[in-house]
Design a protein around this motif. Structure first.
Motif, PDB file in Angstrom:
ATOM      1  N   THR A 196      23.335  63.120  33.653  1.00  0.00           N
ATOM      2  CA  THR A 196      24.607  62.408  33.678  1.00  0.00           C
ATOM      3  C   THR A 196      24.349  60.934  33.406  1.00  0.00           C
ATOM      4  O   THR A 196      23.496  60.321  34.061  1.00  0.00           O
ATOM      5  CB  THR A 196      25.280  62.567  35.046  1.00  0.00           C
ATOM      6  OG1 THR A 196      25.385  63.969  35.357  1.00  0.00           O
ATOM      7  CG2 THR A 196      26.660  61.930  35.036  1.00  0.00           C
ATOM      8  N   PRO A 197      25.044  60.316  32.440  1.00  0.00           N
ATOM      9  CA  PRO A 197      24.818  58.898  32.149  1.00  0.00           C
ATOM     10  C   PRO A 197      25.012  58.026  33.387  1.00  0.00           C
ATOM     11  O   PRO A 197      25.954  58.206  34.151  1.00  0.00           O
ATOM     12  CB  PRO A 197      25.896  58.587  31.091  1.00  0.00           C
ATOM     13  CG  PRO A 197      26.183  59.908  30.451  1.00  0.00           C
ATOM     14  CD  PRO A 197      26.045  60.925  31.544  1.00  0.00           C
ATOM     15  N   GLY A 198      24.048  57.112  33.598  1.00  0.00           N
ATOM     16  CA  GLY A 198      24.161  56.184  34.713  1.00  0.00           C
ATOM     17  C   GLY A 198      23.682  56.708  36.034  1.00  0.00           C
ATOM     18  O   GLY A 198      23.763  56.029  37.055  1.00  0.00           O
ATOM     19  N   VAL A 199      23.155  57.959  36.051  1.00  0.00           N
ATOM     20  CA  VAL A 199      22.678  58.566  37.301  1.00  0.00           C
ATOM     21  C   VAL A 199      21.160  58.683  37.221  1.00  0.00           C
ATOM     22  O   VAL A 199      20.610  59.048  36.176  1.00  0.00           O
ATOM     23  CB  VAL A 199      23.309  59.966  37.500  1.00  0.00           C
ATOM     24  CG1 VAL A 199      22.682  60.669  38.694  1.00  0.00           C
ATOM     25  CG2 VAL A 199      24.807  59.842  37.683  1.00  0.00           C
ATOM     26  N   PRO A 200      20.423  58.373  38.315  1.00  0.00           N
ATOM     27  CA  PRO A 200      18.962  58.517  38.297  1.00  0.00           C
ATOM     28  C   PRO A 200      18.556  59.938  37.949  1.00  0.00           C
ATOM     29  O   PRO A 200      19.257  60.896  38.259  1.00  0.00           O
ATOM     30  CB  PRO A 200      18.556  58.168  39.742  1.00  0.00           C
ATOM     31  CG  PRO A 200      19.687  57.342  40.267  1.00  0.00           C
ATOM     32  CD  PRO A 200      20.921  57.854  39.595  1.00  0.00           C
ATOM     33  N   LEU A 201      17.403  60.063  37.274  1.00  0.00           N
ATOM     34  CA  LEU A 201      16.935  61.383  36.852  1.00  0.00           C
ATOM     35  C   LEU A 201      16.650  62.296  38.032  1.00  0.00           C
ATOM     36  O   LEU A 201      16.761  63.512  37.932  1.00  0.00           O
ATOM     37  CB  LEU A 201      15.666  61.233  35.996  1.00  0.00           C
ATOM     38  CG  LEU A 201      15.841  60.582  34.621  1.00  0.00           C
ATOM     39  CD1 LEU A 201      14.493  60.447  33.943  1.00  0.00           C
ATOM     40  CD2 LEU A 201      16.786  61.409  33.754  1.00  0.00           C
ATOM     41  N   ARG A 202      16.243  61.753  39.164  1.00  0.00           N
ATOM     42  CA  ARG A 202      15.880  62.557  40.321  1.00  0.00           C
ATOM     43  C   ARG A 202      16.855  62.327  41.461  1.00  0.00           C
ATOM     44  O   ARG A 202      17.494  61.286  41.570  1.00  0.00           O
ATOM     45  CB  ARG A 202      14.465  62.202  40.799  1.00  0.00           C
ATOM     46  CG  ARG A 202      13.358  62.691  39.903  1.00  0.00           C
ATOM     47  CD  ARG A 202      13.223  64.201  39.954  1.00  0.00           C
ATOM     48  NE  ARG A 202      13.323  64.716  41.302  1.00  0.00           N
ATOM     49  CZ  ARG A 202      12.372  64.621  42.219  1.00  0.00           C
ATOM     50  NH1 ARG A 202      11.235  64.060  41.932  1.00  0.00           N
ATOM     51  NH2 ARG A 202      12.557  65.137  43.420  1.00  0.00           N
ATOM     52  N   GLY A 203      16.944  63.320  42.347  1.00  0.00           N
ATOM     53  CA  GLY A 203      17.779  63.207  43.529  1.00  0.00           C
ATOM     54  C   GLY A 203      19.147  63.824  43.311  1.00  0.00           C
ATOM     55  O   GLY A 203      19.500  64.291  42.234  1.00  0.00           O
ATOM     56  N   GLY A 204      19.934  63.834  44.364  1.00  0.00           N
ATOM     57  CA  GLY A 204      21.302  64.314  44.272  1.00  0.00           C
ATOM     58  C   GLY A 204      21.401  65.776  43.921  1.00  0.00           C
ATOM     59  O   GLY A 204      20.669  66.617  44.440  1.00  0.00           O
ATOM     60  N   LEU A 205      22.325  66.103  42.998  1.00  0.00           N
ATOM     61  CA  LEU A 205      22.594  67.503  42.646  1.00  0.00           C
ATOM     62  C   LEU A 205      21.382  68.201  42.043  1.00  0.00           C
ATOM     63  O   LEU A 205      21.174  69.389  42.256  1.00  0.00           O
ATOM     64  CB  LEU A 205      23.765  67.573  41.660  1.00  0.00           C
ATOM     65  CG  LEU A 205      25.169  67.339  42.211  1.00  0.00           C
ATOM     66  CD1 LEU A 205      26.189  67.488  41.094  1.00  0.00           C
ATOM     67  CD2 LEU A 205      25.470  68.317  43.334  1.00  0.00           C
ATOM     68  N   GLY A 206      20.576  67.466  41.267  1.00  0.00           N
ATOM     69  CA  GLY A 206      19.418  68.082  40.617  1.00  0.00           C
ATOM     70  C   GLY A 206      18.423  68.631  41.617  1.00  0.00           C
ATOM     71  O   GLY A 206      17.983  69.778  41.516  1.00  0.00           O
ATOM     72  N   ASP A 207      18.086  67.828  42.616  1.00  0.00           N
ATOM     73  CA  ASP A 207      17.160  68.301  43.642  1.00  0.00           C
ATOM     74  C   ASP A 207      17.804  69.384  44.499  1.00  0.00           C
ATOM     75  O   ASP A 207      17.138  70.329  44.932  1.00  0.00           O
ATOM     76  CB  ASP A 207      16.722  67.134  44.534  1.00  0.00           C
ATOM     77  CG  ASP A 207      15.660  66.272  43.862  1.00  0.00           C
ATOM     78  OD1 ASP A 207      15.329  66.557  42.691  1.00  0.00           O
ATOM     79  OD2 ASP A 207      15.185  65.316  44.494  1.00  0.00           O
ATOM     80  N   GLY A 208      19.099  69.245  44.746  1.00  0.00           N
ATOM     81  CA  GLY A 208      19.808  70.252  45.542  1.00  0.00           C
ATOM     82  C   GLY A 208      19.819  71.602  44.850  1.00  0.00           C
ATOM     83  O   GLY A 208      19.636  72.651  45.495  1.00  0.00           O
ATOM     84  N   MET A 209      20.016  71.592  43.526  1.00  0.00           N
ATOM     85  CA  MET A 209      20.013  72.843  42.773  1.00  0.00           C
ATOM     86  C   MET A 209      18.633  73.503  42.816  1.00  0.00           C
ATOM     87  O   MET A 209      18.503  74.719  43.021  1.00  0.00           O
ATOM     88  CB  MET A 209      20.425  72.579  41.324  1.00  0.00           C
ATOM     89  CG  MET A 209      20.433  73.817  40.436  1.00  0.00           C
ATOM     90  SD  MET A 209      21.696  75.010  40.908  1.00  0.00           S
ATOM     91  CE  MET A 209      23.168  74.200  40.263  1.00  0.00           C
ATOM     92  N   ALA A 210      17.566  72.711  42.645  1.00  0.00           N
ATOM     93  CA  ALA A 210      16.212  73.266  42.705  1.00  0.00           C
ATOM     94  C   ALA A 210      15.921  73.840  44.086  1.00  0.00           C
ATOM     95  O   ALA A 210      15.340  74.931  44.208  1.00  0.00           O
ATOM     96  CB  ALA A 210      15.187  72.183  42.352  1.00  0.00           C
ATOM     97  N   HIS A 211      16.318  73.128  45.140  1.00  0.00           N
ATOM     98  CA  HIS A 211      16.115  73.618  46.507  1.00  0.00           C
ATOM     99  C   HIS A 211      16.818  74.963  46.693  1.00  0.00           C
ATOM    100  O   HIS A 211      16.252  75.901  47.273  1.00  0.00           O
ATOM    101  CB  HIS A 211      16.663  72.598  47.509  1.00  0.00           C
ATOM    102  CG  HIS A 211      16.822  73.133  48.899  1.00  0.00           C
ATOM    103  ND1 HIS A 211      15.774  73.240  49.791  1.00  0.00           N
ATOM    104  CD2 HIS A 211      17.913  73.619  49.546  1.00  0.00           C
ATOM    105  CE1 HIS A 211      16.215  73.766  50.920  1.00  0.00           C
ATOM    106  NE2 HIS A 211      17.506  74.005  50.803  1.00  0.00           N
ATOM    107  N   ASP A 212      18.044  75.065  46.183  1.00  0.00           N
ATOM    108  CA  ASP A 212      18.817  76.299  46.337  1.00  0.00           C
ATOM    109  C   ASP A 212      18.153  77.463  45.601  1.00  0.00           C
ATOM    110  O   ASP A 212      18.045  78.577  46.133  1.00  0.00           O
ATOM    111  CB  ASP A 212      20.239  76.065  45.810  1.00  0.00           C
ATOM    112  CG  ASP A 212      21.176  77.210  46.139  1.00  0.00           C
ATOM    113  OD1 ASP A 212      21.207  77.622  47.312  1.00  0.00           O
ATOM    114  OD2 ASP A 212      21.861  77.701  45.234  1.00  0.00           O
TER     115      ASP A 212
END
Length: 575
Positions: A196-212
């Motif tokens: 998503t433009p303007g969002v850090p590459l790591r953290g947030g939904l991305g890490d949450g999806m991997a955890h799930d």
């Protein structure tokens, strides 16, 4: 604008073609030629496009993929060369340089150094490797063990694979038993990159999806899943998916990205790659509305996890079918059994049973073959392939053994629930199937079988809901014909005859749909007033299974009074 490469030699293209065709089939000379092409330098070395993140991302991805392909070629070239040759040593050195965290590359190089008596170089290499692995938090113990074994063989004057000696290098002993392969296929799931433009590459939904995804895959218990702590640590060190797969020595790596777009839309892309072949097994994109963030993440996570598990199982089945039956491990024998089991013929069912028995003999603590063995006995009873009472007893006994082997495996509870259904222990069967789903909400066969049971004598609407969940989780399941037919029975009990007939016909069109499935279609068509179609289906049944009728159907199923009355009317109308 386009470039015609028909008469051109392009190193990257030839490397990719070699991998696609299968490097294991290439002779040593051709592997050498491809390796030489790949070793000329980085892909598009020196080419940069300033202020173009899209191009930079594409270039990095291509370079990573080509490095993995180059490593694969080197690995097979090494195996095709005599261990004592100078070319083999040079190839091993290139392999280690290209993949510095690949345990097998280091072991191969150390074996070659020991075979030449270059023990000092081997010690220096091991020390440097240990420092590098320790700095990255990686375990180098297996490499040290391989070096000790290689030195012992050299001290005893033996070849690289002839035997080992004790630590004093004085007495020769028998070969060490080969390491037992992992019982389950292994997978590493990389954190998802947020594009998503303007969002850090790591953290947030991305890490949450991997955890799930990691959590859900682990609960399925069909594959060995690397813990998320290790995966997040590797991601923080900017280790790419191909490198992570080799460092962790896993069979598969899943990676992905997500992007939040206009209109509160979420797009998620995932790919599953085989570590050793550098080939993508499966890739897909999913999308949904972010109006309810948790709901869409749950739905997409379900689809990702089930697709990954199904594609790994399919790949493992296909791999096992190519191996000599006398050399199978428990894991491979189990998947060879699955390959036959899903053919749904009497002969294949017998062969499946033999492979499951082999897997159980090789590893009695492996729960999945017990569940497979129970399935073959269930089929014997359900389809009348063997005497019913003993088949039911065997189905129950095998399922119980699976539960003893692993009480947390959803397949064990699923198999026990099916066996209890055969024994007319309906409520106990439902509880076991519910336990299977609670253990792993992504276990599609648990949802399907719960719907199958309810469709006949329980909650008809719940049957449809459970079957629909099973189809959503596994839309190409080998048992899809049963899912569709169970939905038809649920609709029939709700009085929705026309819908039931359509779903029943869909079930008969699926591969391997058996006689009971055709009977369901016949009865649904008759109750929908489609008498001509019903009689045509009934005639097909009589041609394939002379004498089959409602008594045989009723013996296989557990029909409630309501459904029994409906089917009696349907059978009379096509008699």
């Amino acid at each position: 604008m386009a470039v015609d490469l028909a008469d051109c030699s392009v190193d990257a293209r030839e490397l990719q073609q070699a991998v696609q065709q299968g490097v294991a089939t290439l002779p040593a000379a051709e592997l050498h030629a491809v390796a030489a092409l790949a070793g000329r330098g980085e892909f598009l070395e020196g080419l940069e496009v300033p202020r173009s993140p899209a191009f930079t991302d594409w270039l990095l991805a291509q370079r990573r993929h080509l490095r993995a392909a180059h490593a694969l070629v080197l690995e097979h070239w090494v195996q095709a060369l005599p261990t004592e040759s100078d070319a083999a040593l040079a190839a091993r050195e290139r392999w280690v340089a290209l993949t510095p965290f690949d345990r097998r590359a280091h072991e191969q190089l150390l074996q070659a150094l020991a075979a030449r008596g270059r023990l000092r170089e081997g010690e220096e290499h091991l020390a440097a490797t240990a420092r590098r692995f320790q700095a990255e938090g990686q375990d180098w113990g297996a490499i040290a063990h391989a070096w000790r074994a290689a030195k012992s063989r050299h001290a005893a004057g033996l070849g690289p694979a002839q035997g080992v000696v004790d630590g004093s290098a004085q007495a020769v002993v028998k070969d060490e038993p080969p390491a037992v392969p992992a019982r389950r296929a292994s997978i590493a799931v990389m954190p998802f990159a947020d594009r998503t433009p303007g969002v850090p590459l790591r953290g947030g939904l991305g890490d949450g999806m991997a955890h799930d995804v990691i959590t859900r895959l682990a609960r399925l218990r069909s594959v060995f899943v690397i813990a998320e702590g290790t995966m997040f640590t590797l991601a923080e060190r900017r280790v790419d998916s191909e490198d992570a797969g080799r460092r962790l020595d896993v069979d598969y790596v899943a990676s992905g990205w997500l992007r939040r777009g206009p209109g509160a839309r979420l797009a998620v892309g995932v790919q599953l790659a085989q570590t050793r072949s550098a080939q993508v097994v499966w890739a897909e994109e999913f999308s949904g509305s972010l109006d309810d963030t948790f709901s869409v993440l749950d739905e997409i996570g379900n689809r990702i996890v089930t697709a990954i598990a199904n594609h790994i199982e399919e790949a493992e089945r296909n791999r096992a079918i190519l191996k000599n039956p006398n050399s199978l491990t428990a894991w491979e024998a189990h998947h060879r059994g699955l390959w036959h089991m899903f053919r749904f013929t009497r002969e294949d069912n017998e062969q499946a049973r033999q492979f499951f028995q082999t897997a159980v003999r090789l590893d009695p603590t492996f729960a999945r073959p017990h569940a497979g063995l129970s399935f073959t006995h269930f089929q014997d009873a359900f389809l009348g392939w063997r005497e019913r009472a003993p088949a039911i007893e065997h189905a129950y006994a095998a399922a119980a053994e699976g539960l003893i082997a692993d009480a947390h495996d959803p397949a064990s509870h699923w198999a026990l629930g099916r066996a209890m259904w055969l024994m007319d222990r309906q409520q106990e069967a439902i509880r076991e199937l519910q336990d299977a789903i609670e253990l792993s909400p992504n276990f599609a066969l648990g949802h399907y079988t719960l719907g199958f049971v309810h469709a006949q004598s329980g909650d008809a609407q719940l049957a449809i809901t459970e079957v629909d969940q099973a189809r959503a989780l596994s839309p190409m399941d080998p048992l899809l014909f049963g899912m569709l037919a169970s939905r038809a029975l649920g609709l029939l009990r709700l009085g929705r005859y026309e819908e039931a007939a359509d779903w029943a016909l869909r079930s008969t069109a699926r591969p391997n749909a058996h006689v009971h499935i055709r009977a369901i279609a016949t009865y649904c068509l008759a109750l929908a007033g489609r008498t001509r179609e019903a009689r045509e289906t009934a005639a097909t049944i009589q041609r394939l299974h002379p004498g089959y009728g409602l008594p045989e159907f009723g013996q296989a199923f557990k029909l409630g009074p309501e459904l029994k009355e409906l089917l009696g009317k349907a059978a009379a109308s096509v008699a």
